[in-house]
Design an enzyme around this catalytic site. Structure first.
Site, PDB file in Angstrom:
ATOM      1  N   GLY A  15       0.872  -1.181  -0.121  1.00 37.79           N
ATOM      2  CA  GLY A  15       0.102   0.015  -0.011  1.00 37.79           C
ATOM      3  C   GLY A  15       0.738   1.210   0.143  1.00 37.79           C
ATOM      4  N   GLY A  17      -0.348   4.455   0.167  1.00 38.66           N
ATOM      5  CA  GLY A  17      -1.082   5.679   0.910  1.00 38.66           C
ATOM      6  C   GLY A  17      -0.201   6.259   1.810  1.00 38.66           C
ATOM      7  CG  PHE A  18      -1.828  10.142   3.678  1.00 41.95           C
ATOM      8  CD1 PHE A  18      -1.225  11.134   3.474  1.00 41.95           C
ATOM      9  CD2 PHE A  18      -3.241   9.861   3.482  1.00 41.95           C
ATOM     10  CE1 PHE A  18      -1.653  12.115   2.607  1.00 41.95           C
ATOM     11  CE2 PHE A  18      -4.048  10.960   2.787  1.00 41.95           C
ATOM     12  CZ  PHE A  18      -3.025  12.102   2.246  1.00 41.95           C
ATOM     13  CB  VAL A  83      -0.852  -8.062  -2.095  1.00 40.29           C
ATOM     14  CG1 VAL A  83      -0.787  -9.188  -1.252  1.00 40.29           C
ATOM     15  CG2 VAL A  83       0.486  -7.434  -2.222  1.00 40.29           C
ATOM     16  CD  GLU A 174     -13.198  18.954   2.910  1.00 42.14           C
ATOM     17  OE1 GLU A 174     -12.521  19.466   3.713  1.00 42.14           O
ATOM     18  OE2 GLU A 174     -12.780  17.962   2.294  1.00 42.14           O
ATOM     19  CG  ASP A 305      -7.726   4.714   6.773  1.00 42.97           C
ATOM     20  OD1 ASP A 305      -7.399   5.658   7.705  1.00 42.97           O
ATOM     21  OD2 ASP A 305      -8.141   5.451   5.879  1.00 42.97           O
ATOM     22  CB  ALA A 322      -3.830  12.057   6.492  1.00 39.05           C
ATOM     23  CD  GLN A 323      -1.067  14.493  10.831  1.00 36.86           C
ATOM     24  OE1 GLN A 323      -0.264  14.154  11.820  1.00 36.86           O
ATOM     25  NE2 GLN A 323      -0.681  14.951   9.937  1.00 36.86           N
TER      26      GLN A 323
END
Length: 435
Positions: A15, A17-18, A83, A174, A305, A322-323
């Site tokens: 992965g 991602g972040f 995967v 948003e 996540d 994200a954090q």
């Protein structure tokens, strides 16, 4: 996979991602062989996906090539692979391009859209979790406007101009604010023969307020901002079905629409192969200890996540934003080094830097500790933070220039139908007509 043999410990990261990219960057110059795997060859800055879907940014502004992460190290490799399963007993992962043996495995596969078992919504709604999905939304919005201009049936035109969003979390808030901005600033200029008042944005939320994860003050402010923009908010309202034309809910509300955008929740995206005891079934995520080790495994970790680290402060795990992912990635890099050197691992301690959401031009809400900000100052903080965490100088520069241009000219430069969108339902209807 054509990965060179090595005497160094091999760390495989699934992965980009972040969480995965945060860990990979920290391992670049450590004494390990690192292999980063992802089904895409780019990292997606998901907090700005909604701007791609509403013509504010082009997708290359929020995407970053994953090979740029590994190119400065001879010990690190990227493979564009999906995967399929994990053989934990033999320390092997199986993918669509081959097998790979690991010493340490880190699962950072993130999350996927959660439809809560509603098959009609899953089949007919618009998803927004990836760049292709955001481009689908952009195309559909613009196609609906083009079709509405020439539509003579009032009911059909109303359906084309009804935009329904489900879920009033940050994404839904948003996105609905951005579509309202499109209606208020772009439609009058680009479509003079279309009455903007006919274009309606409906935001549905199953709970009693918008932005449930944030403070009540931020919730109240964001609701006022949205209503000022003309967004129609329906609280305590859950979608029961959507057939591609009609939305039905648990209330008397029923909406005719050609566009239902689902942003009501996410669930984990696990990989097959690990024991059932490693999973928290309801969340579809891996249970990890304070060192991000998956329950029952010493050399397999989960971050971001996909991981649930239950603590006194976070009994259901850290927020799926994200954090926590970034912080867990950085922390695990230090712990892997300690593990390889036979040192004692250090437990992860999450530092909450706050929550934020933007609603439109000069409108945002920010929660930092017990303080809440709203309006222009919060909007400025939101812009600064998102520019700061965008990966790559080019992406920051291009995004900043787009924002300045949009702010000065009340314009959206990326309102292009590059690839017309056609839903699975429309494809089926077309094929049936041919038969």
């Amino acid at each position: 996979m054509n990965i060179p043999r090595t005497e160094l410990p091999r760390v495989v990261i699934i992965g980009g991602g972040f969480a995965g990219i945060s860990l990979a960057r920290k391992l670049l110059h450590e004494e390990v062989q690192m292999v980063l795997l992802d089904r895409n060859n780019y990292h997606t800055f998901q907090p700005l996906l909604y701007q791609v879907s509403t013509s504010g940014l082009e997708p290359d502004s929020i995407a970053y090539p994953l090979r740029k992460v590994t190119r400065n190290s001879q010990k690190c490799f990227f493979r564009n692979a999906e995967v399929e399963s994990i053989d934990a007993e033999n320390n092997i992962i199986h993918s669509n391009i081959g097998e790979l043996v690991y010493d340490y495995l880190v699962i950072a596969t993130g999350s996927k859209t959660n439809f809560f078992g509603n098959e009609s919504v899953e089949k007919n709604a618009m998803w927004m979790k990836t760049i292709p999905q955001a481009l689908n939304i952009r195309s559909l919005i613009l196609e609906n406007l083009e079709q509405a201009v020439i539509e003579t049936d009032p009911e059909k035109r109303k359906s084309l101009l009804n935009f329904v969003l489900v879920g009033a979390g940050p994404t839904g808030v948003e996105l609905s604010g951005a579509i309202a901005g499109l209606r208020n600033n772009i439609v009058p200029k680009d479509y003079p023969d279309l009455n903007p008042a006919e274009m309606n944005i409906h935001l549905l939320e199953g709970l009693g307020r918008v932005l449930p994860p944030m403070s009540e003050k931020s919730s109240e402010k964001s609701q006022k901002f949205l209503e000022d923009l003309g967004v129609k908010i329906h609280l305590n309202t859950m979608v029961e079905s959507y057939d591609g034309h009609l939305v039905t809910t648990n209330t008397d509300l029923a909406l005719k629409t050609e566009t239902l955008i689902w942003s009501a929740g996410v669930t984990g995206a696990p990989v097959k192969g690990l024991n059932a005891s490693a999973m928290i079934e309801k969340a579809n995520r891996y249970e990890v200890n304070a060192f991000n080790q998956i329950n029952g495994y010493e050399n397999i970790f989960a971050i971001g996540d996909i991981a649930v680290m239950q603590t006194e402060e976070y009994p259901k795990g850290h927020p799926m934003v994200a954090q926590p992912a970034i912080q867990q990635g950085k922390h695990l890099a230090k712990n892997l080094k300690k593990l390889i050197n036979g040192e004692k691992l250090k437990p992860f301690d999450y530092f909450d830097k706050g929550s934020m959401a933007t609603i439109g031009r000069n409108k945002a809400v920010v929660d930092i500790g017990k303080s809440t900000f709203g309006g222009f100052f919060a909007w400025f903080i939101w812009m600064f933070v998102h520019l700061w965490f965008l990966i790559g100088f080019r992406n920051r520069l291009v995004t900043f220039c787009n924002w300045v241009y949009n702010y000065i000219n009340f314009d959206r430069a990326a309102r292009l139908i590059i690839r017309p969108y056609k839903s699975n339902r429309e494809n089926l209807e077309t094929n049936q007509k041919k038969v």
